[in-house]
Design a protein around this motif. Structure first.
Motif, mmCIF file in Angstrom:
data_model
loop_
_atom_site.group_PDB
_atom_site.id
_atom_site.type_symbol
_atom_site.label_atom_id
_atom_site.label_comp_id
_atom_site.label_asym_id
_atom_site.label_seq_id
_atom_site.Cartn_x
_atom_site.Cartn_y
_atom_site.Cartn_z
ATOM 1 N N GLY A 249 -49.461 -26.786 -1.087
ATOM 2 C CA GLY A 249 -48.132 -26.635 -0.497
ATOM 3 C C GLY A 249 -47.905 -27.510 0.721
ATOM 4 N N LEU A 250 -48.976 -28.150 1.212
ATOM 5 C CA LEU A 250 -48.847 -29.012 2.388
ATOM 6 C C LEU A 250 -48.587 -30.468 2.011
ATOM 7 C CD1 LEU A 250 -51.693 -27.510 4.584
ATOM 8 C CD2 LEU A 250 -49.243 -27.248 4.897
ATOM 9 N N ASP A 251 -48.263 -30.715 0.762
ATOM 10 C CA ASP A 251 -47.999 -32.095 0.335
ATOM 11 C C ASP A 251 -46.855 -32.723 1.128
ATOM 12 O OD1 ASP A 251 -50.031 -32.057 -1.430
ATOM 13 O OD2 ASP A 251 -48.793 -31.775 -3.224
ATOM 14 N N LEU A 252 -45.887 -31.896 1.555
ATOM 15 C CA LEU A 252 -44.777 -32.438 2.347
ATOM 16 C C LEU A 252 -45.296 -33.033 3.651
ATOM 17 C CD1 LEU A 252 -42.035 -29.680 1.915
ATOM 18 C CD2 LEU A 252 -42.080 -31.941 0.880
ATOM 19 N N VAL A 253 -46.234 -32.316 4.287
ATOM 20 C CA VAL A 253 -46.804 -32.819 5.540
ATOM 21 C C VAL A 253 -47.590 -34.102 5.298
ATOM 22 C CG1 VAL A 253 -48.361 -32.265 7.440
ATOM 23 C CG2 VAL A 253 -46.913 -30.498 6.467
ATOM 24 N N LYS A 254 -48.298 -34.139 4.170
ATOM 25 C CA LYS A 254 -49.073 -35.348 3.860
ATOM 26 C C LYS A 254 -48.157 -36.558 3.733
ATOM 27 C CE LYS A 254 -52.731 -32.813 1.431
ATOM 28 N NZ LYS A 254 -53.407 -32.597 0.137
ATOM 29 N N GLY A 255 -47.046 -36.380 3.016
ATOM 30 C CA GLY A 255 -46.119 -37.489 2.854
ATOM 31 C C GLY A 255 -45.524 -37.936 4.172
ATOM 32 N N LEU A 256 -45.190 -36.975 5.034
ATOM 33 C CA LEU A 256 -44.632 -37.306 6.347
ATOM 34 C C LEU A 256 -45.644 -38.084 7.177
ATOM 35 C CD1 LEU A 256 -42.631 -37.051 8.677
ATOM 36 C CD2 LEU A 256 -43.555 -34.773 9.142
ATOM 37 N N ALA A 257 -46.897 -37.638 7.178
ATOM 38 C CA ALA A 257 -47.913 -38.313 7.979
ATOM 39 C C ALA A 257 -48.141 -39.740 7.498
ATOM 40 C CB ALA A 257 -49.225 -37.531 7.928
ATOM 41 N N VAL A 258 -48.195 -39.932 6.185
ATOM 42 C CA VAL A 258 -48.398 -41.283 5.652
ATOM 43 C C VAL A 258 -47.248 -42.192 6.063
ATOM 44 C CG1 VAL A 258 -48.471 -42.638 3.521
ATOM 45 C CG2 VAL A 258 -49.854 -40.565 3.734
ATOM 46 N N SER A 259 -46.024 -41.677 6.008
ATOM 47 C CA SER A 259 -44.873 -42.494 6.391
ATOM 48 C C SER A 259 -44.906 -42.856 7.874
ATOM 49 C CB SER A 259 -43.568 -41.740 6.083
ATOM 50 O OG SER A 259 -43.367 -41.659 4.700
ATOM 51 N N LEU A 260 -45.271 -41.896 8.725
ATOM 52 C CA LEU A 260 -45.348 -42.192 10.165
ATOM 53 C C LEU A 260 -46.430 -43.229 10.452
ATOM 54 C CD1 LEU A 260 -44.976 -38.629 11.763
ATOM 55 C CD2 LEU A 260 -43.379 -40.534 11.975
ATOM 56 N N ILE A 261 -47.593 -43.046 9.820
ATOM 57 C CA ILE A 261 -48.688 -43.988 10.048
ATOM 58 C C ILE A 261 -48.305 -45.382 9.545
ATOM 59 C CG2 ILE A 261 -51.051 -44.552 9.346
ATOM 60 C CD1 ILE A 261 -51.622 -41.537 9.357
ATOM 61 N N ALA A 262 -47.662 -45.439 8.381
ATOM 62 C CA ALA A 262 -47.256 -46.734 7.839
ATOM 63 C C ALA A 262 -46.189 -47.399 8.711
ATOM 64 C CB ALA A 262 -46.729 -46.554 6.418
ATOM 65 N N LEU B 154 -52.724 -32.090 11.316
ATOM 66 C CA LEU B 154 -52.487 -31.251 10.143
ATOM 67 C C LEU B 154 -52.747 -32.020 8.858
ATOM 68 C CD1 LEU B 154 -51.582 -28.565 9.060
ATOM 69 C CD2 LEU B 154 -49.207 -29.262 9.357
ATOM 70 N N PHE B 155 -52.352 -33.290 8.827
ATOM 71 C CA PHE B 155 -52.525 -34.110 7.628
ATOM 72 C C PHE B 155 -54.002 -34.264 7.270
ATOM 73 C CE2 PHE B 155 -53.436 -38.531 6.199
ATOM 74 C CZ PHE B 155 -52.954 -38.421 4.907
ATOM 75 N N PHE B 156 -54.812 -34.661 8.245
ATOM 76 C CA PHE B 156 -56.219 -34.917 7.921
ATOM 77 C C PHE B 156 -56.989 -33.607 7.729
ATOM 78 C CE2 PHE B 156 -55.132 -39.061 9.812
ATOM 79 C CZ PHE B 156 -55.557 -39.863 8.770
ATOM 80 N N ALA B 157 -56.604 -32.531 8.440
ATOM 81 C CA ALA B 157 -57.247 -31.235 8.186
ATOM 82 C C ALA B 157 -56.917 -30.762 6.769
ATOM 83 C CB ALA B 157 -56.792 -30.215 9.227
ATOM 84 N N ALA B 158 -55.669 -30.963 6.344
ATOM 85 C CA ALA B 158 -55.294 -30.595 4.979
ATOM 86 C C ALA B 158 -56.045 -31.453 3.959
ATOM 87 C CB ALA B 158 -53.784 -30.746 4.792
ATOM 88 N N ALA B 159 -56.234 -32.736 4.300
ATOM 89 C CA ALA B 159 -57.006 -33.602 3.402
ATOM 90 C C ALA B 159 -58.441 -33.085 3.270
ATOM 91 C CB ALA B 159 -57.005 -35.035 3.928
ATOM 92 N N GLY B 160 -59.022 -32.633 4.379
ATOM 93 C CA GLY B 160 -60.376 -32.074 4.325
ATOM 94 C C GLY B 160 -60.417 -30.805 3.493
ATOM 95 N N ALA B 161 -59.403 -29.948 3.659
ATOM 96 C CA ALA B 161 -59.366 -28.706 2.879
ATOM 97 C C ALA B 161 -59.186 -28.989 1.394
ATOM 98 C CB ALA B 161 -58.237 -27.813 3.383
ATOM 99 N N GLY B 162 -58.557 -30.120 1.076
ATOM 100 C CA GLY B 162 -58.315 -30.451 -0.324
ATOM 101 C C GLY B 162 -59.458 -31.152 -1.007
ATOM 102 N N LEU B 163 -60.493 -31.545 -0.250
ATOM 103 C CA LEU B 163 -61.636 -32.212 -0.874
ATOM 104 C C LEU B 163 -62.356 -31.240 -1.792
ATOM 105 C CD1 LEU B 163 -63.085 -34.248 2.132
ATOM 106 C CD2 LEU B 163 -61.664 -35.069 0.256
#
Length: 432
Positions: free
Chosen positions: A83-96, A314-323
């Protein structure tokens, strides 16, 4: 060191409290809300702990995500992470968007040709090594064993194309965290960005060849139009966003961080729905702005530094939880073999083909190319959806490799930047 140990103890106490609260709670909201709150709280704390031990904050975010994720403490269920995919997309866009503001025309003229040549060499060598190793593993990999030789060759090529990819997200986040500046940092960032563009084109061709080997026909026109839309369409939409940003920044001049977060969210969601690359959209927007108005590009850079910390944590913590740690148990040996071979291939290619004008490139550049994250996840999921007969098993193997790369890649990237001498001693307070 004493302060870092104290913070680590406090973090463990916090995790224990969270685990206990999970047992006692009757109804604390949805799993997504719980996941976001727990990951943000623990991620910010873990970033400080990691920094105290001399590690990247990003590593702290990832590790605490693993700890509270479904494969360790289990506080956050799998659907909460998804359910945190929205945050992931936001973080990638900000970083890019921040990365785009680094792509000045002067830099492209100065190092563009050398970066492109080295990128092609690194990708070619890594692909050849991973392709040969994957095909050699045909007798032991369940998804390759029943295939004919042409089909096994095509699937090996498809998987190796995905495995080659880098992680601009991790690289840029570490650069932001360390405030690294200089020619080595510029070269590394340009290489990982161009590398993923090459991988996206190569992936489309490899997917077409694989489909043809299974009797689906080779639709070259469809492939080229799909790739062309994703690449050039993303650049065009990014240009439109850049104009919108400039109009706002010159006309309104207020609440810039909030505006950028909203626009990046729209770019992430809109780009996904239009089959564009959100990373490319934001990258193009940032690059156009900084080349049209360098002062406004700097304003964007500083605004995201101030507003981005919670999103990045939040993005990278969610990435860790998704591993998927269980994937390491099922395909671990093959995945670890490919991880080692990929690392050796990248090291060899950098040592052999890096430009000689800067000895640091031959010595340290390979360490910044080990990480894998968003693009690799996305391509692996695409393989799973496109080829349901063998794709899910390929995805498991690739995700197992990403897990290993995520745990060591950020540390190596930071070490490369430190060894290059371009890390600033004082980190910006708002960086990831």
């Amino acid at each position: 060191m004493k302060g870092a140990v104290t913070r680590l103890v406090l973090l463990m106490v916090l995790l224990a409290i969270i685990s206990r609260a999970q047992v006692l709670r009757a109804d604390s909201g949805t799993s997504v809300t719980l996941a976001a709150g727990a990951l943000l709280l623990c991620g910010l704390f873990a970033g400080k702990v990691a920094k105290g031990f001399g590690l990247p904050r990003l590593t702290g975010y990832l590790l605490v995500g693993v700890a509270v994720g479904p494969y360790a403490l289990g506080f956050i269920p799998g659907d909460g992470v998804k359910g945190l995919d929205l945050v992931k997309g936001l973080a990638v866009s900000l970083i890019a968007l921040v990365a785009g503001t680094e792509l000045r025309l002067g830099l492209i003229r100065r190092v563009g040709a050398r970066v492109a040549l080295l990128c092609a060499a690194v990708c070619a060598v890594t692909f050849a090594v991973c392709f040969a190793a994957t095909f050699a593993l045909k007798p032991v990999l369940p998804f390759l064993t029943p295939l004919t030789v042409p089909q096994a060759l095509a699937v090996s090529a498809l998987m190796s194309t995905v495995v080659v990819s880098f992680s601009p997200t991790v690289t840029i986040a570490i650069v932001q965290e360390t405030s690294a500046r200089g020619s080595f940092t510029e070269f590394l960032m340009a290489l990982v960005i161009i590398g993923d563009l090459l991988v996206m084109v190569a992936f489309a061709l490899a997917a077409g060849m694989t489909r043809a080997s299974f009797g689906g026909g080779f639709d070259i026109a469809g492939l080229l139009s799909g790739v062309g839309w994703e690449l050039f369409g993303s650049v065009v939409v990014g240009g439109v966003l850049a104009v919108a940003m400039l109009v706002y920044m010159r006309g309104v001049k207020r609440e810039l961080p909030l505006f950028l977060v909203g626009l990046s969210f729209a770019a992430a969601e809109g780009g996904t729905r239009l089959h564009l690359s959100p990373l490319l959209v934001s990258l193009a927007a940032g690059a156009l702005i900084v080349n049209l108005d360098e002062r406004e590009g700097e304003r964007i850079h500083h605004a995201i530094q101030r507003a981005g910390l919670p999103v990045f944590a939040l993005f990278f913590a969610a990435a860790g939880a998704g591993l998927k740690l269980d994937a390491l148990m099922t395909v671990g040996p093959a995945a670890l073999l490919l991880v080692v071979l990929r690392g050796v291939a990248i090291w060899f290619a950098c040592r052999r083909f890096a430009p000689t004008h800067d000895p640091r490139l031959k010595e340290y550049l390979w360490m910044g190319l080990i990480s894998q994250a968003g693009v690799t996840f996305g391509l692996a999921a695409l393989v799973s959806r496109t080829f349901p007969t063998f794709g899910p098993q390929v995805e498991v193997l690739i995700v197992a490799m990403i897990t290993a790369h995520e745990l060591v890649g950020p540390v190596l990237t930071r070490r490369a930047l430190t060894a290059s001498g371009e890390v600033r001693t004082d980190e910006s307070p708002g960086t990831a």
